[in-house]
Design a protein around this motif. Structure first.
Motif, PDB file in Angstrom:
ATOM      1  N   SER B  18      12.408 -53.850  90.328  1.00  0.00           N
ATOM      2  CA  SER B  18      11.519 -54.426  89.327  1.00  0.00           C
ATOM      3  C   SER B  18      10.820 -55.654  89.885  1.00  0.00           C
ATOM      4  CB  SER B  18      12.302 -54.805  88.069  1.00  0.00           C
ATOM      5  OG  SER B  18      12.836 -53.652  87.460  1.00  0.00           O
ATOM      6  N   VAL B  19       9.633 -55.891  89.404  1.00  0.00           N
ATOM      7  CA  VAL B  19       8.827 -57.024  89.873  1.00  0.00           C
ATOM      8  C   VAL B  19       8.278 -57.777  88.664  1.00  0.00           C
ATOM      9  CG1 VAL B  19       6.723 -57.688  91.083  1.00  0.00           C
ATOM     10  CG2 VAL B  19       8.160 -55.865  91.996  1.00  0.00           C
ATOM     11  N   LYS B  20       8.395 -59.103  88.695  1.00  0.00           N
ATOM     12  CA  LYS B  20       7.879 -59.916  87.603  1.00  0.00           C
ATOM     13  C   LYS B  20       6.659 -60.691  88.087  1.00  0.00           C
ATOM     14  CE  LYS B  20      10.533 -62.256  84.694  1.00  0.00           C
ATOM     15  NZ  LYS B  20      11.419 -63.312  84.117  1.00  0.00           N
ATOM     16  N   ILE B  21       5.616 -60.670  87.282  1.00  0.00           N
ATOM     17  CA  ILE B  21       4.381 -61.398  87.578  1.00  0.00           C
ATOM     18  C   ILE B  21       4.179 -62.431  86.477  1.00  0.00           C
ATOM     19  CG2 ILE B  21       1.895 -61.218  87.949  1.00  0.00           C
ATOM     20  CD1 ILE B  21       2.377 -58.218  88.610  1.00  0.00           C
ATOM     21  N   GLU B  22       3.881 -63.660  86.871  1.00  0.00           N
ATOM     22  CA  GLU B  22       3.693 -64.734  85.894  1.00  0.00           C
ATOM     23  C   GLU B  22       2.228 -65.105  85.768  1.00  0.00           C
ATOM     24  OE1 GLU B  22       7.904 -67.216  86.265  1.00  0.00           O
ATOM     25  OE2 GLU B  22       6.024 -68.110  86.942  1.00  0.00           O
ATOM     26  N   CYS B  23       1.844 -65.425  84.561  1.00  0.00           N
ATOM     27  CA  CYS B  23       0.482 -65.858  84.277  1.00  0.00           C
ATOM     28  C   CYS B  23       0.558 -67.123  83.434  1.00  0.00           C
ATOM     29  CB  CYS B  23      -0.257 -64.764  83.518  1.00  0.00           C
ATOM     30  SG  CYS B  23      -1.974 -65.147  83.124  1.00  0.00           S
ATOM     31  N   ARG B  24      -0.027 -68.181  83.946  1.00  0.00           N
ATOM     32  CA  ARG B  24       0.027 -69.466  83.242  1.00  0.00           C
ATOM     33  C   ARG B  24      -1.367 -70.017  82.976  1.00  0.00           C
ATOM     34  NH1 ARG B  24       5.114 -71.858  83.450  1.00  0.00           N
ATOM     35  NH2 ARG B  24       6.562 -70.864  84.892  1.00  0.00           N
ATOM     36  N   SER B  25      -1.569 -70.527  81.777  1.00  0.00           N
ATOM     37  CA  SER B  25      -2.785 -71.284  81.485  1.00  0.00           C
ATOM     38  C   SER B  25      -2.453 -72.749  81.760  1.00  0.00           C
ATOM     39  CB  SER B  25      -3.218 -71.070  80.043  1.00  0.00           C
ATOM     40  OG  SER B  25      -2.176 -71.392  79.136  1.00  0.00           O
ATOM     41  N   LEU B  26      -3.148 -73.356  82.706  1.00  0.00           N
ATOM     42  CA  LEU B  26      -2.754 -74.679  83.191  1.00  0.00           C
ATOM     43  C   LEU B  26      -3.249 -75.826  82.337  1.00  0.00           C
ATOM     44  CD1 LEU B  26      -3.073 -74.308  87.069  1.00  0.00           C
ATOM     45  CD2 LEU B  26      -1.113 -73.867  85.574  1.00  0.00           C
ATOM     46  N   ASP B  27      -4.404 -75.704  81.741  1.00  0.00           N
ATOM     47  CA  ASP B  27      -4.971 -76.844  81.020  1.00  0.00           C
ATOM     48  C   ASP B  27      -5.424 -76.475  79.623  1.00  0.00           C
ATOM     49  OD1 ASP B  27      -8.111 -76.753  82.920  1.00  0.00           O
ATOM     50  OD2 ASP B  27      -6.929 -75.197  81.932  1.00  0.00           O
ATOM     51  N   PHE B  28      -4.898 -75.378  79.104  1.00  0.00           N
ATOM     52  CA  PHE B  28      -5.204 -75.021  77.719  1.00  0.00           C
ATOM     53  C   PHE B  28      -4.085 -74.132  77.201  1.00  0.00           C
ATOM     54  CE2 PHE B  28      -6.491 -70.558  78.219  1.00  0.00           C
ATOM     55  CZ  PHE B  28      -6.739 -70.489  79.583  1.00  0.00           C
ATOM     56  N   GLN B  29      -4.028 -73.996  75.908  1.00  0.00           N
ATOM     57  CA  GLN B  29      -3.024 -73.145  75.298  1.00  0.00           C
ATOM     58  C   GLN B  29      -3.646 -71.796  74.960  1.00  0.00           C
ATOM     59  OE1 GLN B  29      -1.633 -75.552  71.986  1.00  0.00           O
ATOM     60  NE2 GLN B  29       0.055 -76.344  73.213  1.00  0.00           N
ATOM     61  N   PHE B  67       6.190 -51.364  81.599  1.00  0.00           N
ATOM     62  CA  PHE B  67       5.493 -52.632  81.816  1.00  0.00           C
ATOM     63  C   PHE B  67       5.891 -53.592  80.689  1.00  0.00           C
ATOM     64  CE2 PHE B  67       2.953 -51.123  85.253  1.00  0.00           C
ATOM     65  CZ  PHE B  67       2.667 -49.794  84.974  1.00  0.00           C
ATOM     66  N   LEU B  68       6.933 -54.361  80.961  1.00  0.00           N
ATOM     67  CA  LEU B  68       7.467 -55.280  79.950  1.00  0.00           C
ATOM     68  C   LEU B  68       6.671 -56.570  79.940  1.00  0.00           C
ATOM     69  CD1 LEU B  68      11.298 -54.817  80.558  1.00  0.00           C
ATOM     70  CD2 LEU B  68       9.852 -53.668  78.880  1.00  0.00           C
ATOM     71  N   ILE B  69       6.233 -56.967  78.770  1.00  0.00           N
ATOM     72  CA  ILE B  69       5.452 -58.193  78.635  1.00  0.00           C
ATOM     73  C   ILE B  69       6.185 -59.154  77.727  1.00  0.00           C
ATOM     74  CG2 ILE B  69       3.329 -59.173  77.673  1.00  0.00           C
ATOM     75  CD1 ILE B  69       1.901 -56.635  78.664  1.00  0.00           C
ATOM     76  N   ASN B  70       6.266 -60.389  78.184  1.00  0.00           N
ATOM     77  CA  ASN B  70       6.888 -61.445  77.402  1.00  0.00           C
ATOM     78  C   ASN B  70       5.945 -62.639  77.361  1.00  0.00           C
ATOM     79  OD1 ASN B  70       8.681 -64.088  77.312  1.00  0.00           O
ATOM     80  ND2 ASN B  70       9.838 -62.442  76.364  1.00  0.00           N
ATOM     81  N   HIS B  71       5.702 -63.161  76.176  1.00  0.00           N
ATOM     82  CA  HIS B  71       4.792 -64.297  76.007  1.00  0.00           C
ATOM     83  C   HIS B  71       5.542 -65.353  75.217  1.00  0.00           C
ATOM     84  CE1 HIS B  71       0.274 -65.355  75.336  1.00  0.00           C
ATOM     85  NE2 HIS B  71       0.999 -66.431  75.449  1.00  0.00           N
ATOM     86  N   ALA B  72       6.441 -66.033  75.915  1.00  0.00           N
ATOM     87  CA  ALA B  72       7.404 -66.909  75.246  1.00  0.00           C
ATOM     88  C   ALA B  72       6.845 -68.276  74.886  1.00  0.00           C
ATOM     89  CB  ALA B  72       8.634 -67.073  76.125  1.00  0.00           C
ATOM     90  N   SER B  77       2.737 -66.096  80.135  1.00  0.00           N
ATOM     91  CA  SER B  77       2.997 -64.691  79.838  1.00  0.00           C
ATOM     92  C   SER B  77       3.498 -64.052  81.126  1.00  0.00           C
ATOM     93  CB  SER B  77       1.721 -63.990  79.369  1.00  0.00           C
ATOM     94  OG  SER B  77       1.942 -62.594  79.193  1.00  0.00           O
ATOM     95  N   THR B  78       4.453 -63.149  80.994  1.00  0.00           N
ATOM     96  CA  THR B  78       4.960 -62.462  82.184  1.00  0.00           C
ATOM     97  C   THR B  78       4.852 -60.955  82.001  1.00  0.00           C
ATOM     98  OG1 THR B  78       7.235 -62.447  81.345  1.00  0.00           O
ATOM     99  CG2 THR B  78       6.585 -64.310  82.731  1.00  0.00           C
ATOM    100  N   LEU B  79       4.573 -60.304  83.107  1.00  0.00           N
ATOM    101  CA  LEU B  79       4.526 -58.840  83.153  1.00  0.00           C
ATOM    102  C   LEU B  79       5.578 -58.393  84.145  1.00  0.00           C
ATOM    103  CD1 LEU B  79       3.185 -55.996  82.738  1.00  0.00           C
ATOM    104  CD2 LEU B  79       1.673 -56.588  84.630  1.00  0.00           C
ATOM    105  N   THR B  80       6.516 -57.564  83.697  1.00  0.00           N
ATOM    106  CA  THR B  80       7.542 -57.035  84.588  1.00  0.00           C
ATOM    107  C   THR B  80       7.321 -55.546  84.747  1.00  0.00           C
ATOM    108  OG1 THR B  80       9.142 -58.712  83.884  1.00  0.00           O
ATOM    109  CG2 THR B  80      10.010 -56.769  84.996  1.00  0.00           C
ATOM    110  N   VAL B  81       7.119 -55.133  85.991  1.00  0.00           N
ATOM    111  CA  VAL B  81       7.004 -53.715  86.303  1.00  0.00           C
ATOM    112  C   VAL B  81       8.409 -53.226  86.624  1.00  0.00           C
ATOM    113  CG1 VAL B  81       5.899 -51.987  87.765  1.00  0.00           C
ATOM    114  CG2 VAL B  81       4.706 -54.126  87.254  1.00  0.00           C
ATOM    115  N   THR B  82       8.962 -52.411  85.763  1.00  0.00           N
ATOM    116  CA  THR B  82      10.337 -51.971  85.930  1.00  0.00           C
ATOM    117  C   THR B  82      10.404 -50.651  86.691  1.00  0.00           C
ATOM    118  OG1 THR B  82      10.334 -50.764  83.842  1.00  0.00           O
ATOM    119  CG2 THR B  82      10.976 -53.089  83.771  1.00  0.00           C
ATOM    120  N   SER B  83      11.467 -50.505  87.466  1.00  0.00           N
ATOM    121  CA  SER B  83      11.681 -49.278  88.237  1.00  0.00           C
ATOM    122  C   SER B  83      10.373 -48.833  88.893  1.00  0.00           C
ATOM    123  CB  SER B  83      12.221 -48.179  87.319  1.00  0.00           C
ATOM    124  OG  SER B  83      12.599 -47.045  88.066  1.00  0.00           O
TER     125      SER B  83
END
Lengths: 111, 118
Positions: B18-29, B67-72, B77-83
């Motif tokens: 599995s691979v996790k990819i992170e996406c961050r907004s740096l200066d805004f919500q 494709f698991l997505i978590n937006h905690a 937000s993270t995207l995990t590509v499983t198996s």
């Protein structure tokens, strides 16, 4: 849902000439239309956008026109330069609250 | 302003991991982020809409268990590509709007993650 068609898929122009890329959309509720430029291996970058209450917008060598009745919008690049070579994507946003992208146009400016 | 950071920029993994990819907004919500997949010389295909604090909305044909997505939080937000399998190899790009309540605001994209599954 929204469907966006983009033409042509490839376009070659001589340096200094103009380039025109056209897009059509299907959802009349769409009200925001951005254009993105993507260079190889890089992220898409917004180059110009237009909202539905405007028919035309210009920013230096780049202009966008919108015909809401016909549901089409176009990107115009004048005085093209080699650095304009890239893939250009149109998009429509609004009715479905999602950005739907066109299929892209690979523009090549020949020096 | 309006910077979206995506990490990693490239990853190679073995089939079945599995691979996790992170996406961050740096200066805004960003209450909403979008995940796209792009095959070579093709357009950006929307995979899912990531909603902060709730479940993601997946496009037709996209397997939510794959494709698991978590937006905690409002900036991650993270995207995990499983198996992962070789056919999952692609360029994955996240994006977010910085316009707050202005729905007609442009998307800002991360740099993308090139995933290669061997």
């Amino acid at each position: 849902g929204e469907n966006v068609e983009q033409h042509p898929s490839t376009l070659s122009v001589q340096e200094g000439d103009s380039a025109v890329i056209k897009c059509t959309y299907s959802d009349s509720a769409s009200n925001y239309f951005p254009w993105y430029k993507q260079e190889l291996g890089k992220r898409p970058q917004l180059i110009i956008d237009i909202r539905s209450n405007v028919g035309e917008k210009k920013d230096q060598r780049i202009a966008v026109t919108l015909n809401k009745t016909a549901k089409h919008f176009s990107l115009h690049i004048t005085e093209t330069q080699p650095e304009d070579s890239a893939v250009y994507f149109c998009a429509a946003y609004g009715g479905t609250y999602k950005y739907i992208f066109g299929t892209g146009t690979r523009l090549k400016v020949l020096a | 302003g309006a910077v979206v950071s995506q990490h990693p920029s490239w990853v190679i993994c073995k089939s079945g991991t599995s691979v996790k990819i992170e996406c961050r907004s740096l200066d805004f919500q960003a209450t909403t982020m979008f995940w796209y997949r792009q095959f070579p010389k093709q357009s950006l295909m929307l995979m899912a809409t990531s909603n902060e604090g709730s479940k993601a909305t997946y496009e037709q044909g996209v397997e939510k268990d794959k494709f698991l997505i978590n937006h905690a939080s409002l900036t991650l937000s993270t995207l995990t590509v499983t198996s992962a399998h070789p056919e999952d190899s692609s360029f994955y790009i996240c994006s977010a709007r910085a316009g707050g309540t202005d729905l007609n605001s442009p998307l800002h994209f991360g740099n993308g993650t090139r995933l290669t599954v061997t």
